[in-house]
Write a protein that holds these residues in place. Structure first.
Motif, PDB file in Angstrom:
ATOM      1  N   ILE A 153      -1.106  32.012 -11.124  1.00  0.00           N
ATOM      2  CA  ILE A 153      -0.732  31.016 -10.994  1.00  0.00           C
ATOM      3  C   ILE A 153      -1.693  29.659 -10.324  1.00  0.00           C
ATOM      4  O   ILE A 153      -2.595  29.611  -9.746  1.00  0.00           O
ATOM      5  CB  ILE A 153      -0.240  30.936  -9.371  1.00  0.00           C
ATOM      6  CG1 ILE A 153       0.269  31.223  -8.298  1.00  0.00           C
ATOM      7  CG2 ILE A 153       0.223  29.615  -8.376  1.00  0.00           C
ATOM      8  CD1 ILE A 153       0.361  32.493  -7.464  1.00  0.00           C
ATOM      9  N   ILE A 154      -0.913  28.423 -11.664  1.00  0.00           N
ATOM     10  CA  ILE A 154      -2.388  27.675 -11.945  1.00  0.00           C
ATOM     11  C   ILE A 154      -1.703  26.000 -10.759  1.00  0.00           C
ATOM     12  O   ILE A 154      -2.793  24.920 -10.824  1.00  0.00           O
ATOM     13  CB  ILE A 154      -2.570  26.875 -13.368  1.00  0.00           C
ATOM     14  CG1 ILE A 154      -0.678  26.716 -13.585  1.00  0.00           C
ATOM     15  CG2 ILE A 154      -2.990  28.651 -13.835  1.00  0.00           C
ATOM     16  CD1 ILE A 154      -0.515  26.506 -15.597  1.00  0.00           C
ATOM     17  N   ALA A 180      -2.709  30.229  -3.030  1.00  0.00           N
ATOM     18  CA  ALA A 180      -1.772  31.135  -4.361  1.00  0.00           C
ATOM     19  C   ALA A 180      -2.701  30.499  -5.794  1.00  0.00           C
ATOM     20  O   ALA A 180      -2.811  31.230  -6.588  1.00  0.00           O
ATOM     21  CB  ALA A 180      -0.371  31.033  -4.084  1.00  0.00           C
ATOM     22  N   LYS A 181      -3.218  29.140  -6.018  1.00  0.00           N
ATOM     23  CA  LYS A 181      -4.046  28.399  -6.868  1.00  0.00           C
ATOM     24  C   LYS A 181      -4.822  30.353  -7.495  1.00  0.00           C
ATOM     25  O   LYS A 181      -5.847  30.484  -6.628  1.00  0.00           O
ATOM     26  CB  LYS A 181      -4.770  27.675  -6.681  1.00  0.00           C
ATOM     27  CG  LYS A 181      -2.861  26.541  -6.548  1.00  0.00           C
ATOM     28  CD  LYS A 181      -3.877  24.987  -7.249  1.00  0.00           C
ATOM     29  CE  LYS A 181      -4.552  24.600  -5.850  1.00  0.00           C
ATOM     30  NZ  LYS A 181      -4.604  23.754  -6.558  1.00  0.00           N
ATOM     31  N   GLY A 182      -5.153  30.663  -8.556  1.00  0.00           N
ATOM     32  CA  GLY A 182      -5.480  31.110  -9.203  1.00  0.00           C
ATOM     33  C   GLY A 182      -5.707  32.591  -9.073  1.00  0.00           C
ATOM     34  O   GLY A 182      -5.799  34.151  -9.998  1.00  0.00           O
ATOM     35  N   LYS A 193     -11.550  33.308  -8.956  1.00  0.00           N
ATOM     36  CA  LYS A 193     -10.607  33.990  -9.364  1.00  0.00           C
ATOM     37  C   LYS A 193      -9.673  34.699 -10.231  1.00  0.00           C
ATOM     38  O   LYS A 193      -9.753  35.253 -10.906  1.00  0.00           O
ATOM     39  CB  LYS A 193      -9.579  33.085  -8.291  1.00  0.00           C
ATOM     40  CG  LYS A 193      -9.720  32.639  -7.152  1.00  0.00           C
ATOM     41  CD  LYS A 193      -8.371  33.244  -5.613  1.00  0.00           C
ATOM     42  CE  LYS A 193      -8.790  31.669  -5.737  1.00  0.00           C
ATOM     43  NZ  LYS A 193      -7.569  30.967  -4.422  1.00  0.00           N
ATOM     44  N   ASP A 194      -9.905  33.644 -11.228  1.00  0.00           N
ATOM     45  CA  ASP A 194      -9.673  33.319 -12.963  1.00  0.00           C
ATOM     46  C   ASP A 194      -9.679  31.757 -13.423  1.00  0.00           C
ATOM     47  O   ASP A 194     -10.248  31.216 -12.293  1.00  0.00           O
ATOM     48  CB  ASP A 194      -7.792  33.333 -12.687  1.00  0.00           C
ATOM     49  CG  ASP A 194      -7.794  34.285 -13.658  1.00  0.00           C
ATOM     50  OD1 ASP A 194      -8.218  34.490 -14.550  1.00  0.00           O
ATOM     51  OD2 ASP A 194      -5.964  34.657 -14.037  1.00  0.00           O
ATOM     52  N   PHE A 235     -10.807  28.731 -10.990  1.00  0.00           N
ATOM     53  CA  PHE A 235     -10.314  28.825  -9.727  1.00  0.00           C
ATOM     54  C   PHE A 235     -10.941  30.189  -8.425  1.00  0.00           C
ATOM     55  O   PHE A 235     -11.665  31.167  -9.433  1.00  0.00           O
ATOM     56  CB  PHE A 235      -8.871  29.708  -9.699  1.00  0.00           C
ATOM     57  CG  PHE A 235      -8.076  28.897  -9.909  1.00  0.00           C
ATOM     58  CD1 PHE A 235      -7.317  27.890  -9.823  1.00  0.00           C
ATOM     59  CD2 PHE A 235      -7.626  28.999 -11.507  1.00  0.00           C
ATOM     60  CE1 PHE A 235      -6.064  27.056 -10.570  1.00  0.00           C
ATOM     61  CE2 PHE A 235      -6.733  28.275 -12.240  1.00  0.00           C
ATOM     62  CZ  PHE A 235      -5.830  27.180 -12.526  1.00  0.00           C
ATOM     63  N   THR A 264     -10.023  24.434  -7.052  1.00  0.00           N
ATOM     64  CA  THR A 264      -9.697  24.184  -8.104  1.00  0.00           C
ATOM     65  C   THR A 264     -10.550  22.680  -8.536  1.00  0.00           C
ATOM     66  O   THR A 264     -10.580  22.251  -8.598  1.00  0.00           O
ATOM     67  CB  THR A 264      -8.605  24.106  -7.745  1.00  0.00           C
ATOM     68  OG1 THR A 264      -7.757  24.634  -7.116  1.00  0.00           O
ATOM     69  CG2 THR A 264      -7.928  24.261  -9.233  1.00  0.00           C
TER      70      THR A 264
END
Lengths: 127, 188
Positions: free
Chosen positions: A59-60, A96-98, B80-81, B93, B98
């Motif tokens: 989720i970006i 939820a982002k990431g 996270k990513d 993230f 962000t």
């Protein structure tokens, strides 16, 4: 319509569906077992319009004000797909982002005139 | 006192006590979401910008790039990513943050998100996010409010009651939304 614009307008519309990330589950239970890659959908979106799919990705972006949409990164770089729910049906949290999401829904095609596309972009920017 | 009025008062009082907590929750959230155009009722979002050296194409996707960027901006959170949404942008993230890196210019944008603890929970209930059994609780609460509104009209008799001053105030309360409907809904 060129492919890039078409991809932008391809929306995974979650209605009677579910998604989960980490241990959290939202909406109704998933019914599909077989995943479809986002890149495969975006390569030929017309083939998927009106079909139910199960997709996975990071989720970006999440709608900050109402949690009514989010964007899911494709399995390939530089691609993403928009995910929408009826307002209030599921509220996507910004946390939820990431995170990875597994979600099920139907692919919709939304066509805009140039003016409608600008108006839509302005609406998203305000959110 | 008329017998039915005694029971009306008892019911109004006790249902009022039960409804007090929920009314506070709905009122706080009502104000919060009423101004959704001006602020975010669930999150406090802070945006920051900083500048690092532009990222060379040869470094994109390489191990260590993410940590190097995080070190430069002083971010110590757990990653996270990492995603490349387009060819000139990298998104990192981190928990509650962000980070968007514009690879060609070195501009770094951070979006730090904090939950508005307390208000967010009231919105969660008010907007019926949980669904399930809460839908029934909210429906019962709505019926209880309806009872409180109607029973309230008949609590007092005489000049201060619904046959006297109360009638005028009740009419005023009905007139206010009617005027706004005429102006904003039918005439706008």
């Amino acid at each position: 319509m060129n492919k890039a614009l078409y991809a932008l307008l391809t929306i995974l519309f979650i209605t009677a569906a579910a998604f989960g990330f980490g241990s959290k589950k939202y909406g109704k239970p998933l019914t599909l077992k077989e995943k479809t890659k986002v890149s495969v959908i975006l390569a030929n979106p017309k083939n998927y319009v009106g079909k139910k799919v199960l997709v996975e990705g990071t989720i970006i972006a999440v709608c900050a004000k109402r949690g009514c949409w989010m964007e899911l990164a494709s399995d390939k770089p530089f691609q993403k797909i928009k995910v929408k729910v009826n307002d209030g049906e599921i509220v996507f949290p910004m946390e939820a982002k990431g995170k990875k999401a597994l979600l099920e829904g139907e692919i919709y095609e939304i066509s805009y005139t140039k003016e409608e596309a600008i108006e839509h972009a302005q609406h998203l920017a305000e959110e | 006192m008329v017998y039915w009025r005694k029971w009306l008062r008892i019911l109004h009082r006790d249902i009022g006590y039960i409804a007090a907590g929920l009314t506070v929750i709905y009122a706080i959230s009502g104000i919060a979401v009423n101004h959704v155009a001006d602020w975010n009722p669930n999150y406090k979002i802070q945006n920051f910008e900083s500048q690092i050296e532009p990222i060379a194409d040869s470094l994109i996707g390489k191990e260590g790039l993410t940590q190097s960027i995080l070190d430069q901006i002083g971010e110590k959170g757990k990653v996270k990513d990492v995603v490349y949404p387009d060819s000139s942008t990298m998104s990192i993230f981190v928990e509650d943050n962000t980070i968007t890196v514009h690879l060609k210019t070195g501009l770094v944008e951070e979006e730090k998100v904090q939950s508005r603890t307390g208000i967010r929970e009231t919105n969660f209930l008010h907007l019926n996010v949980p669904k399930k059994l809460w839908t029934w609780v909210a429906d019962i609460f709505a019926v209880a409010l309806l009872f409180l509104a109607i029973s309230g009209l008949f609590m007092i008799k005489g000049k201060q009651g619904i046959t006297g001053r109360g009638a005028w105030l009740t009419a005023l309360g009905i007139l206010i939304p009617v005027v706004f409907l005429i102006v904003y809904y039918y005439m706008d």
